[in-house]
Design an enzyme around this catalytic site. Structure first.
Site, PDB file in Angstrom:
ATOM      1  N   ASN A   1       1.988   9.832   7.066  1.00 28.69           N
ATOM      2  CA  ASN A   1       1.124   9.050   7.662  1.00 28.69           C
ATOM      3  C   ASN A   1       1.579   8.853   9.068  1.00 28.69           C
ATOM      4  OD1 ASN A   1      -0.681   6.942   8.053  1.00 28.69           O
ATOM      5  ND2 ASN A   1      -0.147   6.002   6.064  1.00 28.69           N
TER       6      ASN A   1
ATOM      7  N   ARG B   1     -13.444  23.415  49.733  1.00 28.27           N
ATOM      8  CA  ARG B   1     -12.908  21.969  50.429  1.00 28.27           C
ATOM      9  C   ARG B   1     -12.632  21.063  49.581  1.00 28.27           C
ATOM     10  NH1 ARG B   1     -18.174  19.015  51.815  1.00 28.27           N
ATOM     11  NH2 ARG B   1     -19.746  20.613  51.333  1.00 28.27           N
TER      12      ARG B   1
ATOM     13  N   TYR C   1       0.645  -1.188  -0.030  1.00 30.31           N
ATOM     14  CA  TYR C   1      -0.187  -0.007  -0.003  1.00 30.31           C
ATOM     15  C   TYR C   1       0.711   1.362   0.051  1.00 30.31           C
ATOM     16  CZ  TYR C   1      -3.073   3.632   1.620  1.00 30.31           C
ATOM     17  OH  TYR C   1      -4.028   4.594   2.093  1.00 30.31           O
TER      18      TYR C   1
ATOM     19  N   HIS D   1      -2.443  16.278  -0.414  1.00 34.13           N
ATOM     20  CA  HIS D   1      -2.558  16.130   1.372  1.00 34.13           C
ATOM     21  C   HIS D   1      -2.279  17.384   1.777  1.00 34.13           C
ATOM     22  CE1 HIS D   1      -3.066  11.917   0.204  1.00 34.13           C
ATOM     23  NE2 HIS D   1      -3.050  11.293   1.326  1.00 34.13           N
TER      24      HIS D   1
END
Length: 541
Positions: A191, A277, A52, A82
């Site tokens: 990536n 408190r 890939y 991208h």
């Protein structure tokens, strides 16, 4: 003092140190691992093993075969397509943190980039020549890393010595040549989870410092409101199992020791309001979340988050194309940290409201000069209330946003980077809320009618504020004082507590996997830093 990525992964404190300006170096063994992984990619290409993003398209194009002659084009085109970021660019620290986390990931030796690519990123960091990275875009990490990588190939823009330069001109200023990317390098550069991991490390550093300041400022408000010290009784707090709670109780006892104001208030009330408190309970819970988040971030830095991952040997290369780039765990951790800090800040605003309200404070209304012509801190409390509301909106979990992208190929999204970005925004908002409380508490000391001494620690805090700004008399824009107080909280540590005992919450950049440090522990740029398992992580001068 350089932070060295050696045979061990960086931890979040080291990433935060690089973000703050420390140089990052790759050790010889880290460089060797990077180079060895590139050999695996070369073998995958030579043997035609389907992988890939190496010899296929990406996303929904994962089944489209890319020939060897097109693989360099694929790598370059991945950066171009991208790089879709929008909005205001990230700051210097944010950009450096992401780059440090990316280099840490490459140094695992499973990305497949050439050593020259890593060296280009190191050179940009070393020169503080930083890519221009729009804060928003994509649904996670892709666009941010793409904008960083663009500069490595002479595209995009960078900031260098106050100038905005093209990527090519920035490289020329540094004596570097634009890279021509090989197979897989484009995908490796965009990536994984370095974007969210770098931002998360920065969020941890800022949150740790903020929590130290919030304890200190809460002690000032508690003293001004004449609370009951029984709320911090060690035996009582020990009945609840929470490391953070008990540490905060110890810090409050140290901060308020020898307070004449509180000595005079003993027994005046059975119980204080919850915003007073439950300081150990709420602040302590946030510290416990900080500790858990630090573990997640350190695990992420120790993980290989590429897709695909290259492994094996040159004789038998292997490719794992799974989902390690999905940041589900760190997205959930960032959402959790954001909610914890938002809650701490919300309670700070409640203490602030008590300081300015004469019905409960016993002090002049709104801490203002008498006579009706002055408003004092009336509207500053509005600002704090507005920021609390903004934090409440921001604290909605990004990790549940979901969405569908890439033609149904990516049909579940965790939104890890948006979770980290909003956590950083919440920490900043919280710092501004605590800054207003700090100013109001200092003003309250000026208006106290009780002839009794402050605790030595809170007195030192008051003197520190007064060295920056005088008592407020509606004689100047209050926003200017608020900005100074915010920078004091964001950029410096509070004064050290007297006799903090064996355990104390660690300052920014020091928290390890427990979230706490022993007295005298090294600072984040010390020679040796323990990792999540307590081992030394090497740094060098």
């Amino acid at each position: 003092m350089a932070v060295i990525r050696s045979d061990r992964p960086l931890d979040w404190r080291q990433v935060a140190a690089v973000a703050a300006g420390e140089p990052l170096e790759l050790s010889a063994d880290a460089r060797a691992r990077i180079a060895a992984a590139h050999v695996l990619v070369e073998q995958i290409v030579e043997r035609g093993i389907r992988a890939y993003g190496v010899n296929t398209g990406v996303g929904a194009l994962c089944d489209v075969i890319v020939s060897p002659s097109e693989q360099r084009t694929l790598s370059r085109n991945i950066l171009m397509s991208h790089a879709v970021g929008v909005g205001t660019p990230l700051g210097v620290a944010e950009t450096r943190a992401i780059m440090a986390a990316a280099l840490n990931n490459f140094a695992h030796g499973h990305s497949g980039i050439r050593l020259a690519v890593a060296e280009q990123l190191v050179a940009l960091l070393d020169a503080d020549c930083l890519p221009e990275v729009p804060a928003f875009g994509s649904v996670g990490y892709l666009s941010h890393m793409a904008h960083i990588a663009l500069v490595c190939i002479g595209e995009g823009h960078a900031r260098y010595r106050g100038e905005r330069l093209s990527g090519r001109e920035a490289l020329q200023r540094l004596g570097l040549e634009p890279l021509v990317l090989d197979a897989k390098e484009g995908l490796s550069l965009v990536n994984g989870t370095p974007c969210v991991t770098g931002l998360a490390a920065l969020a941890l550093a800022r949150a740790a410092r903020l929590l130290d300041w919030t304890d200190a400022v809460a002690a000032m408000s508690f003293e001004n409101l004449r609370g009951q010290l029984a709320a911090f009784d060690a035996e009582s707090l020990a009945l609840r199992i929470s490391p953070g709670l008990n540490v905060v109780g110890e810090r409050m006892r140290g901060a308020l020791a020898e307070s004449g104001i509180l000595a005079a208030a003993v027994g005046r009330r059975t119980q204080d309001p919850l915003s007073m408190r439950t300081i150990p309970h709420v602040h302590g819970a946030a510290r416990d979340v900080l500790s858990a988040t630090a573990e997640v971030v350190n695990r992420e830095l120790a993980s290989i988050t590429d897709n695909p991952i290259v492994a094996g040997t040159p004789e038998a290369p292997r490719v794992y194309s799974q989902a390690h780039a999905v940041g589900a765990s760190i997205a959930l951790a960032m959402d959790s940290l954001a909610t914890a800090i938002a809650q701490v800040a919300a309670m700070a605003e409640r203490r602030l409201d008590r300081l300015v309200n004469p019905l409960v404070s016993g002090l002049p209304a709104f801490l203002a000069e008498p006579g009706g012509t002055c408003s004092g801190f009336m509207i500053a409390q509005y600002t704090a209330a507005s920021l609390v509301a903004q934090n409440r909106r921001l604290a909605m979990p990004a990790s549940l946003d979901g969405g569908i992208t890439s033609g149904l190929q990516e049909d579940h999204l965790c939104h890890a980077t948006p979770a980290a970005l909003k956590a950083l925004e919440i920490v900043d908002n919280a710092g501004r809320i605590v800054a207003v409380e700090l100013l109001a508490a200092s003003q309250a000391y000026d208006l106290q009618t009780l002839d009794a001494a402050r605790a030595p620690y809170t007195d030192s805090l008051w003197r520190g504020v007064r060295s920056l700004v005088p008592t407020y008399r509606d004689d100047r824009p209050l926003a200017e004082d608020m900005a100074l107080a915010f920078r004091m909280i964001a950029d410096t540590e509070p004064p050290p507590l007297p006799n903090p005992g064996k355990m104390r919450p660690a300052a920014a950049g020091v928290v390890g996997h427990t979230g706490y440090a022993t007295a005298g522990e090294a600072n984040p740029t010390a020679a040796h830093l323990p990792d999540a398992a307590g081992r030394d992580l090497q740094s060098a001068a």
